[in-house]
Motif scaffolding. Structure first.
Motif, PDB file in Angstrom:
ATOM      1  N   GLN A 138      -7.520   4.256   7.978  1.00  0.00           N
ATOM      2  CA  GLN A 138      -6.079   4.485   8.038  1.00  0.00           C
ATOM      3  C   GLN A 138      -5.529   3.795   9.275  1.00  0.00           C
ATOM      4  N   GLY A 139      -4.611   2.865   9.064  1.00  0.00           N
ATOM      5  CA  GLY A 139      -3.942   2.189  10.163  1.00  0.00           C
ATOM      6  C   GLY A 139      -2.697   2.955  10.576  1.00  0.00           C
ATOM      7  N   ILE A 140      -1.860   2.320  11.354  1.00  0.00           N
ATOM      8  CA  ILE A 140      -0.646   2.979  11.827  1.00  0.00           C
ATOM      9  C   ILE A 140       0.287   3.327  10.672  1.00  0.00           C
ATOM     10  N   GLU A 141       0.471   2.390   9.751  1.00  0.00           N
ATOM     11  CA  GLU A 141       1.387   2.642   8.626  1.00  0.00           C
ATOM     12  C   GLU A 141       0.688   2.681   7.275  1.00  0.00           C
ATOM     13  N   ILE A 142      -0.326   1.839   7.100  1.00  0.00           N
ATOM     14  CA  ILE A 142      -1.039   1.755   5.828  1.00  0.00           C
ATOM     15  C   ILE A 142      -2.534   1.659   6.104  1.00  0.00           C
TER      16      ILE A 142
ATOM     17  N   CYS B 248       0.841  -1.203   0.000  1.00  0.00           N
ATOM     18  CA  CYS B 248       0.000   0.000   0.000  1.00  0.00           C
ATOM     19  C   CYS B 248       0.878   1.256   0.000  1.00  0.00           C
ATOM     20  N   ILE B 249       0.508   2.215  -0.849  1.00  0.00           N
ATOM     21  CA  ILE B 249       1.264   3.465  -0.936  1.00  0.00           C
ATOM     22  C   ILE B 249       0.500   4.636  -0.298  1.00  0.00           C
ATOM     23  N   ASN B 250      -0.558   4.328   0.444  1.00  0.00           N
ATOM     24  CA  ASN B 250      -1.359   5.360   1.114  1.00  0.00           C
ATOM     25  C   ASN B 250      -1.834   6.446   0.153  1.00  0.00           C
ATOM     26  N   CYS B 251      -2.354   6.025  -0.978  1.00  0.00           N
ATOM     27  CA  CYS B 251      -2.787   6.989  -1.988  1.00  0.00           C
ATOM     28  C   CYS B 251      -4.162   7.584  -1.696  1.00  0.00           C
ATOM     29  N   ASP B 252      -4.867   7.037  -0.728  1.00  0.00           N
ATOM     30  CA  ASP B 252      -6.159   7.559  -0.280  1.00  0.00           C
ATOM     31  C   ASP B 252      -7.322   7.317  -1.239  1.00  0.00           C
ATOM     32  N   VAL B 253      -7.208   6.447  -2.229  1.00  0.00           N
ATOM     33  CA  VAL B 253      -8.325   6.257  -3.155  1.00  0.00           C
ATOM     34  C   VAL B 253      -9.290   5.155  -2.721  1.00  0.00           C
ATOM     35  N   CYS B 254      -8.850   4.225  -1.899  1.00  0.00           N
ATOM     36  CA  CYS B 254      -9.709   3.101  -1.530  1.00  0.00           C
ATOM     37  C   CYS B 254     -10.737   3.457  -0.457  1.00  0.00           C
ATOM     38  N   GLU B 255     -10.326   4.218   0.531  1.00  0.00           N
ATOM     39  CA  GLU B 255     -11.207   4.506   1.666  1.00  0.00           C
ATOM     40  C   GLU B 255     -12.547   5.125   1.243  1.00  0.00           C
ATOM     41  N   PRO B 256     -12.556   6.165   0.416  1.00  0.00           N
ATOM     42  CA  PRO B 256     -13.848   6.786   0.096  1.00  0.00           C
ATOM     43  C   PRO B 256     -14.773   5.942  -0.778  1.00  0.00           C
TER      44      PRO B 256
END
Length: 88
Positions: free
Chosen positions: A26-30, A9-17
């Motif tokens: 959002q977890g601690i790292e990913i 995971c690169i934390n791109c923020d597209v999956c959550e919404p």
């Protein structure tokens, strides 16, 4: 099965919404997926939306949380009935 997010995971923020069950957080790292809320989008969409938008393909099935399609549908109904209609 529930899905899981791997350490690619690169934390791109597209999956959550795009998660209709609000199972992604959002977890601690990913980002992580709560298996109690994940229905693989059963009841909402034909395909898991997080997998569709993930640019690095890091959201496989989670073998530690195996569920049949019927079980996912029951979970979906439980979630809908417990919280009212979920926003999609």
């Amino acid at each position: 099965m529930s899905l899981k997010i791997t350490d690619e995971c690169i934390n791109c923020d597209v999956c959550e919404p795009v998660c209709p069950n609000k199972a992604i957080f959002q977890g601690i790292e990913i980002y992580e997926i709560d298996p109690a809320l994940c229905t693989e989008c059963v009841g909402h969409f034909d395909q898991p939306q997080c997998q569709q938008v993930c640019p690095v393909d890091c959201i496989p099935l989670d073998p530690d949380h195996a569920e049949s399609d019927a079980q996912l549908r029951v979970k979906y109904q439980r979630l809908v009935n417990a919280d009212g209609p979920l926003k999609t």
